[in-house]
Design a protein around this motif. Structure first.
Motif, short mmCIF file in Angstrom:
data_model
loop_
_atom_site.label_atom_id
_atom_site.label_comp_id
_atom_site.label_asym_id
_atom_site.label_seq_id
_atom_site.Cartn_x
_atom_site.Cartn_y
_atom_site.Cartn_z
N LEU A 50 4.03 77.30 37.66
CA LEU A 50 4.78 76.50 38.47
C LEU A 50 6.46 76.74 38.97
O LEU A 50 7.30 76.47 39.24
N LEU A 51 7.20 77.00 37.30
CA LEU A 51 8.49 76.76 37.17
C LEU A 51 8.98 78.58 37.34
O LEU A 51 9.92 78.16 38.11
N ARG A 52 8.46 79.77 37.57
CA ARG A 52 8.87 80.38 38.70
C ARG A 52 8.75 80.48 39.93
O ARG A 52 9.73 80.96 40.25
N ILE A 53 8.11 79.63 40.35
CA ILE A 53 7.82 79.52 41.93
C ILE A 53 8.17 78.64 42.18
O ILE A 53 8.19 78.44 43.56
N GLN A 72 10.07 70.31 38.55
CA GLN A 72 9.05 69.06 38.47
C GLN A 72 7.99 69.41 38.39
O GLN A 72 7.73 69.02 37.08
N LYS A 73 6.78 70.10 38.59
CA LYS A 73 5.79 69.78 38.02
C LYS A 73 5.58 70.41 37.08
O LYS A 73 5.08 70.56 35.82
N GLY A 74 6.50 72.15 36.97
CA GLY A 74 5.82 72.79 35.71
C GLY A 74 6.90 72.34 34.37
O GLY A 74 5.37 72.16 33.32
N PHE A 75 7.46 71.26 34.35
CA PHE A 75 8.40 70.11 33.29
C PHE A 75 6.95 69.15 33.08
O PHE A 75 6.84 68.85 31.84
N GLU A 76 6.65 68.63 34.20
CA GLU A 76 5.74 67.92 33.82
C GLU A 76 4.60 68.25 32.99
O GLU A 76 3.89 67.45 32.45
N ALA A 103 1.50 77.34 20.67
CA ALA A 103 2.54 76.25 20.32
C ALA A 103 3.73 78.14 20.32
O ALA A 103 4.18 77.47 21.03
N GLY A 104 3.08 79.27 19.97
CA GLY A 104 3.64 80.03 20.38
C GLY A 104 3.92 80.37 22.09
O GLY A 104 5.68 80.91 22.47
N TRP A 105 3.16 80.34 23.02
CA TRP A 105 3.47 80.24 24.17
C TRP A 105 4.03 78.82 24.72
O TRP A 105 4.86 79.14 25.48
N TYR A 106 3.67 78.20 24.17
CA TYR A 106 4.53 76.48 24.51
C TYR A 106 5.99 76.97 23.93
O TYR A 106 7.04 75.82 25.28
N LEU A 107 6.29 77.39 23.12
CA LEU A 107 7.53 77.46 23.07
C LEU A 107 8.81 78.41 23.80
O LEU A 107 8.99 78.24 23.97
N GLN A 108 8.02 79.65 24.10
CA GLN A 108 8.27 80.48 24.95
C GLN A 108 7.96 79.45 26.50
O GLN A 108 9.29 80.03 27.36
N ALA A 109 7.96 78.19 26.84
CA ALA A 109 7.82 77.91 28.03
C ALA A 109 8.80 77.39 28.43
O ALA A 109 9.50 77.17 29.03
N TRP A 110 9.00 76.92 27.09
CA TRP A 110 10.10 75.47 27.04
C TRP A 110 12.01 77.11 26.43
O TRP A 110 12.59 76.11 27.90
N LEU A 111 11.56 77.09 26.46
CA LEU A 111 13.04 78.45 25.91
C LEU A 111 13.04 79.19 26.72
O LEU A 111 14.98 79.26 27.81
#
Length: 193
Positions: free
Chosen positions: A46-49, A53-57, A105-113
Motif C-alpha cells: 500500500l505504501l509503495r503504490i 494512509q491505508k498503509g499506515f493504518e 518483527a524484522g519485517w515490521y521494522l523494515q516496513a516502518w523504517l
C-alpha cells in the motif's frame, strides 16, 4: 490420502482444497486471523503504490501497542512482542502465537523504517523518502551510525525544503563523523522522488 486429509477435503464441498491453510480452523493464523507477515507485506505494498494512509493504518493496527491500548483484556500475549499471528476465532480472540518469532518483527521494522519513514542507505550516505499522511503528518528520528549523529524532523508544510544545519541541501546525507540537525518539510501533496 490420510484420514485427516480426507476429512479436510470433505469440508470444502467440492471447492479446490487451499493447501495447508485448510488445516487451520476458521479464525486461526492465515485462515481468518492476523497473519502478521502478510499484513506487513500488504502495508508495504500500500505504501509503495501511494496509499500512505491505508498503509499506515495497517502498520498501526497490528502494533502490539495498539492492540493493548484498544483491547487490553483480549490481547492475550506479551505486549512487548510482535506476534507472528493473532487469532480471531470465537473464544480465542486476541490470543497470539509465535510471539518470540523474529521474522515478523524484522519485517515490521523494515516496513516502518524503510517504507514509511523512507530511510535508505547507499554506501556512506542515506536519503529519506517519507510517506506522510493525514494520520501520520510527521516524525522525529535520530540516526547514529559511523560516529555520525543526525537529529531529524520531518513534517508537512506549505513548501518543500530540506535544511541541513540551516542550509538548503539535496536529499543525500553523509556519515561524516559530525552531529547534524536535519529538517525536511514536505508540501501536503508532494512526495520526494
Amino acid at each position: 490420502l490420510s484420514h485427516v486429509q480426507t476429512r479436510l477435503l470433505s469440508t470444502y464441498h467440492g471447492l479446490p482444497f487451499p493447501g495447508y491453510l485448510g488445516g487451520y480452523c476458521p479464525g486461526f493464523r492465515e485462515n481468518g486471523g492476523q497473519y502478521t507477515h502478510a499484513a506487513i507485506w500488504g502495508a508495504m505494498a500500500l505504501l509503495r503504490i501511494g496509499e500512505h494512509q491505508k498503509g499506515f493504518e495497517v502498520l498501526e493496527g497490528i502494533s502490539p501497542l495498539s492492540h493493548c491500548m484498544t483491547d487490553f483484556k483480549n490481547y492475550v500475549i506479551e505486549p512487548y512482542a510482535l506476534a507472528g499471528d493473532v487469532y480471531y476465532a470465537k473464544n480465542y480472540e486476541g490470543r497470539g502465537g509465535w510471539s518470540q518469532y523474529t521474522g515478523s518483527a524484522g519485517w515490521y521494522l523494515q516496513a516502518w523504517l524503510g517504507e514509511l519513514l523512507g530511510y535508505t542507505e547507499k554506501g556512506d550516505s542515506f536519503s529519506l523518502y517519507p510517506k506522510l499522511s493525514e494520520n501520520f503528518p510527521g516524525f522525529s528520528l535520530k540516526v547514529r551510525k559511523k560516529e555520525t549523529v543526525y537529529h531529524i524532523e520531518v513534517l508537512r508544510g506549505e513548501h518543500f525544503s530540506i535544511l541541513l544545519d540551516g542550509k538548503e541541501v539535496k536529499n543525500e546525507f553523509l556519515f561524516d563523523k559530525k552531529n547534524h540537525k536535519l529538517k525536511m518539510v514536505l508540501a501536503k501533496k508532494e512526495e520526494i522522488v
